[in-house]
Design an enzyme around this catalytic site. Sequence first.
Site, PDB file in Angstrom:
ATOM      1  N   ASP A  61       0.345  -2.240   2.049  1.00  0.00           N
ATOM      2  CA  ASP A  61       0.141  -1.136   2.980  1.00  0.00           C
ATOM      3  C   ASP A  61       1.461  -0.429   3.269  1.00  0.00           C
ATOM      4  O   ASP A  61       2.526  -1.043   3.226  1.00  0.00           O
ATOM      5  CB  ASP A  61      -0.469  -1.704   4.277  1.00  0.00           C
ATOM      6  CG  ASP A  61      -1.051  -0.598   5.141  1.00  0.00           C
ATOM      7  OD1 ASP A  61      -1.243   0.529   4.648  1.00  0.00           O
ATOM      8  OD2 ASP A  61      -1.310  -0.863   6.330  1.00  0.00           O
TER       9      ASP A  61
ATOM     10  N   ARG B 242       3.227   6.050   4.905  1.00  0.00           N
ATOM     11  CA  ARG B 242       4.310   6.141   5.894  1.00  0.00           C
ATOM     12  C   ARG B 242       5.673   6.215   5.227  1.00  0.00           C
ATOM     13  O   ARG B 242       6.553   6.956   5.654  1.00  0.00           O
ATOM     14  CB  ARG B 242       4.258   4.930   6.849  1.00  0.00           C
ATOM     15  CG  ARG B 242       3.373   5.171   8.044  1.00  0.00           C
ATOM     16  CD  ARG B 242       2.984   3.891   8.724  1.00  0.00           C
ATOM     17  NE  ARG B 242       1.953   3.186   7.957  1.00  0.00           N
ATOM     18  CZ  ARG B 242       1.482   1.991   8.284  1.00  0.00           C
ATOM     19  NH1 ARG B 242       1.985   1.347   9.326  1.00  0.00           N
ATOM     20  NH2 ARG B 242       0.531   1.431   7.561  1.00  0.00           N
TER      21      ARG B 242
ATOM     22  N   THR C  68     -13.037  -0.115  -0.703  1.00  0.00           N
ATOM     23  CA  THR C  68     -14.250   0.731  -0.671  1.00  0.00           C
ATOM     24  C   THR C  68     -14.026   1.883   0.317  1.00  0.00           C
ATOM     25  O   THR C  68     -14.496   2.990   0.091  1.00  0.00           O
ATOM     26  CB  THR C  68     -15.482  -0.098  -0.238  1.00  0.00           C
ATOM     27  OG1 THR C  68     -15.135  -0.891   0.894  1.00  0.00           O
ATOM     28  CG2 THR C  68     -15.957  -1.026  -1.337  1.00  0.00           C
TER      29      THR C  68
ATOM     30  N   ASN D 189     -11.264   3.405   0.901  1.00  0.00           N
ATOM     31  CA  ASN D 189     -10.317   4.400   0.366  1.00  0.00           C
ATOM     32  C   ASN D 189     -11.013   5.572  -0.332  1.00  0.00           C
ATOM     33  O   ASN D 189     -10.410   6.625  -0.527  1.00  0.00           O
ATOM     34  CB  ASN D 189      -9.316   3.758  -0.606  1.00  0.00           C
ATOM     35  CG  ASN D 189      -8.276   2.892   0.075  1.00  0.00           C
ATOM     36  OD1 ASN D 189      -7.733   1.970  -0.514  1.00  0.00           O
ATOM     37  ND2 ASN D 189      -7.987   3.173   1.351  1.00  0.00           N
ATOM     38  N   TRP D 190     -12.298   5.397  -0.713  1.00  0.00           N
ATOM     39  CA  TRP D 190     -13.009   6.510  -1.349  1.00  0.00           C
ATOM     40  C   TRP D 190     -13.110   7.714  -0.416  1.00  0.00           C
ATOM     41  O   TRP D 190     -13.278   8.837  -0.869  1.00  0.00           O
ATOM     42  CB  TRP D 190     -14.416   6.088  -1.778  1.00  0.00           C
ATOM     43  CG  TRP D 190     -14.445   5.178  -2.962  1.00  0.00           C
ATOM     44  CD1 TRP D 190     -14.859   3.880  -2.991  1.00  0.00           C
ATOM     45  CD2 TRP D 190     -14.065   5.483  -4.316  1.00  0.00           C
ATOM     46  NE1 TRP D 190     -14.742   3.360  -4.259  1.00  0.00           N
ATOM     47  CE2 TRP D 190     -14.255   4.323  -5.090  1.00  0.00           C
ATOM     48  CE3 TRP D 190     -13.554   6.637  -4.943  1.00  0.00           C
ATOM     49  CZ2 TRP D 190     -13.980   4.280  -6.457  1.00  0.00           C
ATOM     50  CZ3 TRP D 190     -13.269   6.583  -6.299  1.00  0.00           C
ATOM     51  CH2 TRP D 190     -13.480   5.419  -7.042  1.00  0.00           C
TER      52      TRP D 190
ATOM     53  N   ARG E 256     -10.781   8.960   1.376  1.00  0.00           N
ATOM     54  CA  ARG E 256      -9.520   9.714   1.495  1.00  0.00           C
ATOM     55  C   ARG E 256      -9.652  11.065   0.790  1.00  0.00           C
ATOM     56  O   ARG E 256     -10.553  11.250  -0.024  1.00  0.00           O
ATOM     57  CB  ARG E 256      -8.372   8.916   0.861  1.00  0.00           C
ATOM     58  CG  ARG E 256      -8.059   7.678   1.681  1.00  0.00           C
ATOM     59  CD  ARG E 256      -6.717   7.104   1.355  1.00  0.00           C
ATOM     60  NE  ARG E 256      -6.449   5.991   2.247  1.00  0.00           N
ATOM     61  CZ  ARG E 256      -5.277   5.397   2.370  1.00  0.00           C
ATOM     62  NH1 ARG E 256      -4.254   5.795   1.656  1.00  0.00           N
ATOM     63  NH2 ARG E 256      -5.109   4.395   3.201  1.00  0.00           N
TER      64      ARG E 256
ATOM     65  N   ARG F 271      -4.128  -7.062  10.492  1.00  0.00           N
ATOM     66  CA  ARG F 271      -5.560  -6.995  10.147  1.00  0.00           C
ATOM     67  C   ARG F 271      -5.784  -7.486   8.729  1.00  0.00           C
ATOM     68  O   ARG F 271      -4.896  -7.372   7.883  1.00  0.00           O
ATOM     69  CB  ARG F 271      -6.034  -5.524  10.181  1.00  0.00           C
ATOM     70  CG  ARG F 271      -6.284  -4.947  11.531  1.00  0.00           C
ATOM     71  CD  ARG F 271      -7.049  -3.640  11.388  1.00  0.00           C
ATOM     72  NE  ARG F 271      -6.281  -2.614  10.721  1.00  0.00           N
ATOM     73  CZ  ARG F 271      -5.422  -1.805  11.335  1.00  0.00           C
ATOM     74  NH1 ARG F 271      -5.241  -1.895  12.633  1.00  0.00           N
ATOM     75  NH2 ARG F 271      -4.748  -0.901  10.656  1.00  0.00           N
TER      76      ARG F 271
ATOM     77  N   SER G  37      -8.461  -6.154   7.107  1.00  0.00           N
ATOM     78  CA  SER G  37      -8.968  -4.919   6.510  1.00  0.00           C
ATOM     79  C   SER G  37      -9.972  -5.142   5.374  1.00  0.00           C
ATOM     80  O   SER G  37      -9.879  -4.512   4.318  1.00  0.00           O
ATOM     81  CB  SER G  37      -7.810  -4.042   6.012  1.00  0.00           C
ATOM     82  OG  SER G  37      -7.029  -3.628   7.099  1.00  0.00           O
TER      83      SER G  37
HETATM   84  C1  FPP Z   1      -1.982   1.606   1.321  1.00  0.00           C
HETATM   85  O1  FPP Z   1      -0.987   2.474   1.768  1.00  0.00           O
HETATM   86  C2  FPP Z   1      -1.996   1.529  -0.121  1.00  0.00           C
HETATM   87  C3  FPP Z   1      -3.034   1.967  -0.908  1.00  0.00           C
HETATM   88  C4  FPP Z   1      -4.260   2.537  -0.355  1.00  0.00           C
HETATM   89  C5  FPP Z   1      -2.978   1.910  -2.369  1.00  0.00           C
HETATM   90  C6  FPP Z   1      -2.148   0.862  -2.999  1.00  0.00           C
HETATM   91  C7  FPP Z   1      -1.733   1.373  -4.316  1.00  0.00           C
HETATM   92  C8  FPP Z   1      -0.568   1.133  -4.931  1.00  0.00           C
HETATM   93  C9  FPP Z   1       0.413   0.188  -4.404  1.00  0.00           C
HETATM   94  C10 FPP Z   1      -0.194   1.840  -6.199  1.00  0.00           C
HETATM   95  C11 FPP Z   1      -1.055   1.633  -7.359  1.00  0.00           C
HETATM   96  C12 FPP Z   1      -1.450   0.231  -7.577  1.00  0.00           C
HETATM   97  C13 FPP Z   1      -1.412  -0.394  -8.770  1.00  0.00           C
HETATM   98  C14 FPP Z   1      -1.932  -1.768  -8.884  1.00  0.00           C
HETATM   99  C15 FPP Z   1      -0.858   0.222  -9.964  1.00  0.00           C
HETATM  100  P1  FPP Z   1      -1.413   3.663   2.729  1.00  0.00           P
HETATM  101  O2  FPP Z   1      -1.578   4.866   1.907  1.00  0.00           O
HETATM  102  O3  FPP Z   1      -2.620   3.286   3.521  1.00  0.00           O
HETATM  103  O4  FPP Z   1      -0.163   3.766   3.644  1.00  0.00           O
HETATM  104  P2  FPP Z   1      -0.131   4.244   5.173  1.00  0.00           P
HETATM  105  O5  FPP Z   1      -0.914   3.229   5.954  1.00  0.00           O
HETATM  106  O6  FPP Z   1       1.315   4.246   5.507  1.00  0.00           O
HETATM  107  O7  FPP Z   1      -0.739   5.615   5.213  1.00  0.00           O
END
Ligand code: FPP
Length: 256
Positions: free
Chosen positions: A23, A27, A69, A71-72, A74, A197, A199
């Site tokens: 995560d 940010r 699931t 994340n779809w 976004r 969490r 999540s």
């Molecule tokens: C959460 O950060 C991260 C993700 C939703 C995606 C994770 C993906 C990668 C690390 C890159 C691709 C993966 C592979 C295996 C090649 P966030 O976007 O929720 O961060 P935030 O909470 O700061 O907004």
Amino acid sequence: MAAVAPPSLDLARLPRHVAIIMDGNGRWAQQRGLTRIEGHKRGKDAVRAVVETSRRLGISYLSLFAFSTENWSRPRREVDGLMGLLRRYLRTELRKMMKNEIRLVSVGDITRLPSSLREELEQTIDATKDNRRMTVVLAVSYGGREEIVQAARALARDVRDGRIGPEAIDESVFSGYLSTRGIPDPDLLIRTSGEMRISNFFLWQSAYTEIYVTDTLWPDFDEQHFLEALAHYQRRERRFGRIIEHAERERLRAAR
Ligand code: FPP
């Protein structure tokens, strides 16, 4: 190559299975005035580092929560960007996976992926299926509740069709209906960027997993951070709900 382990790390007591909620990419990017996808791109580099370190240390299973699931929902551009990064990861890492004898498996509903990406993922899984040194479990379009519901549905069908009786259902039978069948439960779950969490990740599988949360944002999570998490794990007492024996407690204390 960088140092293998800090002195506090006992290579004989490493977790067999480490799962990571990666995560903080958004940010990380925001703090630098970059697009969220730039953050994910740097996150992909952090994935590479953690896979390499795990392989070198001899960790058998590494699970990575790459796309949930949820994340779809976004923005389309971010979802497309993440799919593109996954595709690139598969293409650039296949050779390394073969060389290092790493098997790739996926959990989650990959039928929702763009069909060409799904095919590439399936091809990579097939190409690496006989590799035995380490397993990388990629959670893509994965949700823990959805996984449990799917398992319950499959089990209900088997009961209906007379393949199994209700009394024969126990935890081990139920585990066999999950997408992680055959994979040991995670010993350590790492979550970056500070949120306390789970999540919807590995809900069933994490019943006794040690949880380590760090404020470090995923793109900054490098080998040293990973080694620190492993050292932290080794300082914990794992009791699985039991009362720990006095001698064992003393042994753990001495090891700290
Ligand atoms: C959460 O950060 C991260 C993700 C939703 C995606 C994770 C993906 C990668 C690390 C890159 C691709 C993966 C592979 C295996 C090649 P966030 O976007 O929720 O961060 P935030 O909470 O700061 O907004």
